[in-house]
Design a protein around this motif. Structure first.
Motif, short mmCIF file in Angstrom:
data_model
loop_
_atom_site.label_atom_id
_atom_site.label_comp_id
_atom_site.label_asym_id
_atom_site.label_seq_id
_atom_site.Cartn_x
_atom_site.Cartn_y
_atom_site.Cartn_z
N LEU A 63 1.19 6.50 5.00
CA LEU A 63 0.64 5.34 4.80
C LEU A 63 -0.75 5.01 4.56
CD1 LEU A 63 2.41 3.84 8.24
CD2 LEU A 63 3.61 3.82 5.87
N THR A 64 -0.79 4.00 3.64
CA THR A 64 -2.06 3.33 3.61
C THR A 64 -2.02 1.78 3.73
OG1 THR A 64 -1.70 2.91 1.15
CG2 THR A 64 -2.89 5.18 1.82
N TYR A 65 -3.10 1.06 4.04
CA TYR A 65 -3.16 -0.40 4.30
C TYR A 65 -2.81 -0.96 2.85
CZ TYR A 65 -4.92 0.25 8.89
OH TYR A 65 -5.18 0.71 10.14
N SER A 71 -6.96 -3.42 7.66
CA SER A 71 -6.14 -3.15 8.88
C SER A 71 -6.35 -4.58 9.41
CB SER A 71 -6.99 -2.24 9.85
OG SER A 71 -8.35 -2.70 10.02
N TYR A 81 1.85 -1.93 5.49
CA TYR A 81 1.46 -0.89 4.88
C TYR A 81 2.25 -0.33 3.57
CZ TYR A 81 -0.23 0.27 9.75
OH TYR A 81 -1.12 0.01 10.73
N TYR A 83 3.88 2.91 1.57
CA TYR A 83 4.15 4.40 2.06
C TYR A 83 4.05 5.04 0.76
CZ TYR A 83 6.93 8.25 3.83
OH TYR A 83 7.35 9.44 4.19
N CYS A 101 7.01 -0.83 1.22
CA CYS A 101 6.08 -1.63 2.12
C CYS A 101 6.84 -1.51 3.45
CB CYS A 101 5.59 -2.54 1.36
SG CYS A 101 4.37 -2.35 0.03
#
Length: 196
Positions: A63-65, A71, A81, A83, A101
């Protein structure tokens, strides 16, 4: 009279009847028949993601924001997030996603956004019809938007000729209701404090 009748039934018949009754009771029945909304409720998501659950350790690693959001939670106190798995996103039934997402509320999955190439729209619709049965609503006869709604899970599928990507959105009804109730309570408190 009934008690005597059961005493004379062979053991195998009584056992068979008990097994049949257990299989048809809600607690012992299978997790939904393919081609029904019960199956949508039982699956409760797609691609290994389940609504209302916490993300697994392996999923968290990918995951990344979502770009631009950081955040920081949105107005509903949700964090979204994107994926990024190591390999191409292959879903069940031979479907592929361009990306996924995930929107979380109190660290639980409230929405799963599955983006796919628009040319896969009919294939996605065909699989959803097979898995979840006939859609419960089609808001517009001239657009490819389909809705499946159950008490616990909602699914919207949309793919337009003008868009590069289509989208399928799985939504947890319970978490959405919790968010809406919390927002209504906040609004009521704000209005009450402004009246003073």
């Amino acid at each position: 009279m009934k008690a005597k009748f059961f005493c004379y039934l062979p053991y195998r018949v009584v056992t068979g009847l008990l097994i049949i009754m257990c299989l048809h009771s809600p607690g012992f029945s299978q997790a939904g028949k393919v081609g029904s909304l019960v199956y949508l409720k039982a699956r409760n998501g797609i691609g290994g993601f389940s609504l209302g659950n916490y993300l697994t350790g392996e999923q968290v690693q990918g995951l990344t924001y979502l770009e631009g959001e950081g955040s920081k939670p949105d107005a509903d106190s949700c964090v979204t997030y994107e994926y990024h798995p190591d390999k191409q996103l292959e879903l069940e039934g031979g479907l592929t996603a361009s990306h996924i997402c995930l929107r979380t509320y109190q660290n639980k999955l409230v929405n799963i956004y599955v983006f796919f190439n628009r040319d896969q729209g009919y294939k996605m619709l065909s699989k959803f019809l097979h898995w979840y049965g006939t859609f419960t609503a089609k808001p517009n006869d001239y657009q490819d938007v389909y809705l499946w709604e159950s008490r616990t899970v909602k699914l919207m599928l949309s793919y337009h000729p003008d868009d590069e990507e289509g989208i399928a959105i799985y939504t947890s009804v319970a978490l959405t209701n919790a968010i809406n109730a919390r927002n209504a309570k906040r609004l009521a408190q704000l209005l009450t404090s402004n009246d003073k």
